[in-house]
Write a protein that holds these residues in place. Structure first.
Motif, mmCIF file in Angstrom:
data_model
loop_
_atom_site.group_PDB
_atom_site.id
_atom_site.type_symbol
_atom_site.label_atom_id
_atom_site.label_comp_id
_atom_site.label_asym_id
_atom_site.label_seq_id
_atom_site.Cartn_x
_atom_site.Cartn_y
_atom_site.Cartn_z
ATOM 1 N N ARG A 126 4.970 22.524 3.079
ATOM 2 C CA ARG A 126 5.768 22.020 4.196
ATOM 3 C C ARG A 126 5.252 20.683 4.709
ATOM 4 N NH1 ARG A 126 6.904 26.774 8.645
ATOM 5 N NH2 ARG A 126 8.406 28.015 7.451
ATOM 6 N N SER A 127 3.937 20.492 4.669
ATOM 7 C CA SER A 127 3.323 19.289 5.235
ATOM 8 C C SER A 127 2.467 18.602 4.182
ATOM 9 C CB SER A 127 2.470 19.659 6.455
ATOM 10 O OG SER A 127 3.230 20.387 7.398
ATOM 11 N N PRO A 128 3.089 18.059 3.155
ATOM 12 C CA PRO A 128 2.311 17.430 2.090
ATOM 13 C C PRO A 128 1.658 16.139 2.569
ATOM 14 C CG PRO A 128 4.647 17.002 1.767
ATOM 15 C CD PRO A 128 4.544 17.960 2.916
ATOM 16 N N GLN A 129 0.519 15.826 1.966
ATOM 17 C CA GLN A 129 -0.144 14.561 2.253
ATOM 18 C C GLN A 129 0.669 13.428 1.618
ATOM 19 O OE1 GLN A 129 -3.088 14.205 4.129
ATOM 20 N NE2 GLN A 129 -2.616 16.335 4.602
ATOM 21 N N PRO A 130 0.737 12.256 2.275
ATOM 22 C CA PRO A 130 1.497 11.130 1.698
ATOM 23 C C PRO A 130 0.934 10.741 0.335
ATOM 24 C CG PRO A 130 0.873 10.672 3.983
ATOM 25 C CD PRO A 130 0.131 11.909 3.572
ATOM 26 N N ALA A 131 1.808 10.432 -0.589
ATOM 27 C CA ALA A 131 1.378 9.969 -1.902
ATOM 28 C C ALA A 131 0.660 8.627 -1.756
ATOM 29 C CB ALA A 131 2.586 9.827 -2.827
ATOM 30 N N ARG A 132 -0.443 8.456 -2.495
ATOM 31 C CA ARG A 132 -1.208 7.217 -2.457
ATOM 32 C C ARG A 132 -0.891 6.407 -3.718
ATOM 33 N NH1 ARG A 132 -4.895 11.205 -1.381
ATOM 34 N NH2 ARG A 132 -5.924 10.909 -3.409
ATOM 35 N N VAL A 133 -0.332 5.218 -3.516
ATOM 36 C CA VAL A 133 0.134 4.389 -4.630
ATOM 37 C C VAL A 133 -0.560 3.031 -4.578
ATOM 38 C CG1 VAL A 133 2.136 3.328 -5.732
ATOM 39 C CG2 VAL A 133 2.377 5.542 -4.591
ATOM 40 N N LEU A 134 -1.043 2.585 -5.737
ATOM 41 C CA LEU A 134 -1.625 1.254 -5.866
ATOM 42 C C LEU A 134 -0.680 0.383 -6.692
ATOM 43 C CD1 LEU A 134 -3.998 -0.732 -5.544
ATOM 44 C CD2 LEU A 134 -4.974 0.235 -7.640
ATOM 45 N N ILE A 135 -0.223 -0.723 -6.116
ATOM 46 C CA ILE A 135 0.666 -1.660 -6.814
ATOM 47 C C ILE A 135 -0.156 -2.849 -7.297
ATOM 48 C CG2 ILE A 135 2.653 -3.201 -6.588
ATOM 49 C CD1 ILE A 135 3.749 -1.345 -4.431
ATOM 50 N N VAL A 136 -0.052 -3.150 -8.590
ATOM 51 C CA VAL A 136 -0.778 -4.277 -9.183
ATOM 52 C C VAL A 136 0.259 -5.255 -9.722
ATOM 53 C CG1 VAL A 136 -2.568 -4.965 -10.803
ATOM 54 C CG2 VAL A 136 -2.575 -2.643 -9.863
ATOM 55 N N ASP A 137 0.437 -6.383 -9.013
ATOM 56 C CA ASP A 137 1.477 -7.348 -9.388
ATOM 57 C C ASP A 137 1.111 -8.703 -8.802
ATOM 58 O OD1 ASP A 137 3.883 -8.778 -9.852
ATOM 59 O OD2 ASP A 137 5.018 -6.908 -9.801
#
Length: 420
Positions: A126-137
């Motif tokens: 119900r309360s998932p942790q936010p997805a952690r995304v690394l953008i390399v551009d």
């Protein structure tokens, strides 16, 4: 995952008073508020008045309404789990009950631990942790677009222009997915992916190429170098969100299988040490305090010898659940081995860490574990806490905390020892 039990009662429909007493007693030991009903009408009225966390329905049910009529009514009123308590049954009967609205089955005799595990998993979903995304551009415009799209979807995003900084950033940020450009001045995306795949600590992190490259052969070559998917830049934002969310979810499930102890769902020994190594490196780099605690359940061998290993496992799971509640996500807590647990305290002084461990010790001591004969059992734990010193490595920190633990045991147990 902790929750406010005062807001979320558990409702039980059962006409067997003795069985009700057993279930309510077990749940109360976990601090859960359970209310029992002998009649369906009273249960339905209660659901109207206060939404429960879980509804438990015993196979004997009640006298005033048949189950085929009652279960769909409960399912329409209650959005959470509808758990059916029963002796073993045929698959066809389970299917029919599931069609009527039952979401979970618990076998008799009632085992509070199994229900608690189900509740914890439900609340985590119900309360998932936010997805952690690394953008390399190297393109600020495209990185900004992707970052905005994913941030608006509730994800935590970090962007970097220089791909050569990525290994260091992964160690610090621990992303769950890398969104990688194909063509950058310093190196190509597939070259970076190949390097990352050589590091066991980074090997499982999903890599999604985000590029203007449309040639299918070039896309497949990039994926062979270590990428998991390939998206064309300026594509549908919803597609980007869906793919990232699905891949992060899969990564989390696979990582949990690999990194978690099967009994406690805390970090296993290997991944606990891996996480401690990361935090030690971070603490030395940032010059922030780091503390570490070793916990050992007192006289645990006598519990196994007297009451059996099933009771011992329940004791271990009880402490593990207390640790998960105190440290949501449980990425800093692990089962060191047997009845020993460890806690990593980033940015925490020795005294503050010791205070937190002592609060856990007091709570564990108040808990009453149920033995197979229904006898309540009170237990305690001893702990040792150490703080990372200048030049100290992870192995030395563990040894120092372990020495403090033995100091606490030698002083009479049921206390927290501080490293000298």
């Amino acid at each position: 995952m902790s929750f406010d039990v005062s807001v979320a009662p558990i409702y039980l429909l059962c006409r067997n008073a003795a069985y009700v007493e057993t279930i309510v007693g077990q749940l109360s030991m976990y601090g859960l508020r359970a209310t029992a009903f002998a009649r369906a009408a009273a249960l339905l009225a209660a659901i109207h008045g206060e939404a429960p966390l879980v509804v438990l329905v015993d196979e004997a049910a009640c006298d005033d309404m048949a189950l085929p009529q009652l279960l769909p009514m409960i399912a329409r009123l209650h959005e959470g789990p509808l758990v059916y308590l029963s002796l073993p049954m045929a698959a066809q009967e389970q299917i029919e009950l599931a069609r009527a609205g039952v979401t979970d089955f618990l076998p008799k005799p009632f085992d509070g631990h199994r229900l608690i595990d189900q509740i914890d998993r439900m609340l985590e979903a119900r309360s998932p942790q936010p997805a952690r995304v690394l953008i390399v551009d190297d393109s600020e415009t495209l990185a900004h677009w992707a970052s905005n799209v994913l941030t608006m979807a509730g994800m935590r995003v970090r962007s970097v222009k220089n791909p050569l900084k990525v290994p260091q950033l992964i160690a610090l940020e621990k992303p769950e997915l890398i969104l990688l450009d194909m063509y950058m001045p310093e190196c190509t995306g597939d070259e970076l992916a190949r390097v990352l795949r050589q590091n066991p600590a980074f090997d499982g992190i999903p890599i999604v190429f985000l590029s203007s490259e449309t040639q299918r052969g070039r896309q497949l070559t990039a994926r062979r170098m270590g990428g998991d998917d390939f998206l064309v830049k300026n594509n549908d934002p919803d597609e980007l969100i869906d793919i990232v969310a699905m891949m992060v979810d899969r990564y989390r499930r696979l990582r949990e299988l690999m990194s978690r102890d099967s009994l406690t769902r805390l970090l296993n020994h290997t991944h606990l040490i891996e996480r401690l190594l990361q935090e030690v490196a971070r603490a030395h780099e940032t010059i922030h305090p780091l503390s570490f605690a070793m916990i050992d359940i007192d006289h645990f061998k006598s519990v196994n010898d007297r009451y059996g290993h099933a009771v011992g496992d329940r004791v271990i799971k009880s402490l593990a659940r207390q640790l998960r509640q105190a440290f949501p996500g449980a990425d800093l807590v692990g089962r060191y081995g047997g009845e020993e647990f460890s806690i990593i305290f980033p940015n925490t002084s020795l005294l503050r860490a010791a205070q937190q461990v002592d609060e856990l010790r007091l709570g564990f001591g108040e808990f009453r574990h149920l033995c197979s004969n229904g006898e309540p059992l009170a237990l305690s734990f001893s702990a040792g806490v150490a703080q990372l010193g200048n030049g100290m490595q992870a192995e030395q920190l563990i040894e120092t905390a372990d020495a403090a633990l033995y100091q606490a045991k030698a002083a009479g147990r049921n206390q927290v020892g501080l490293a000298r």
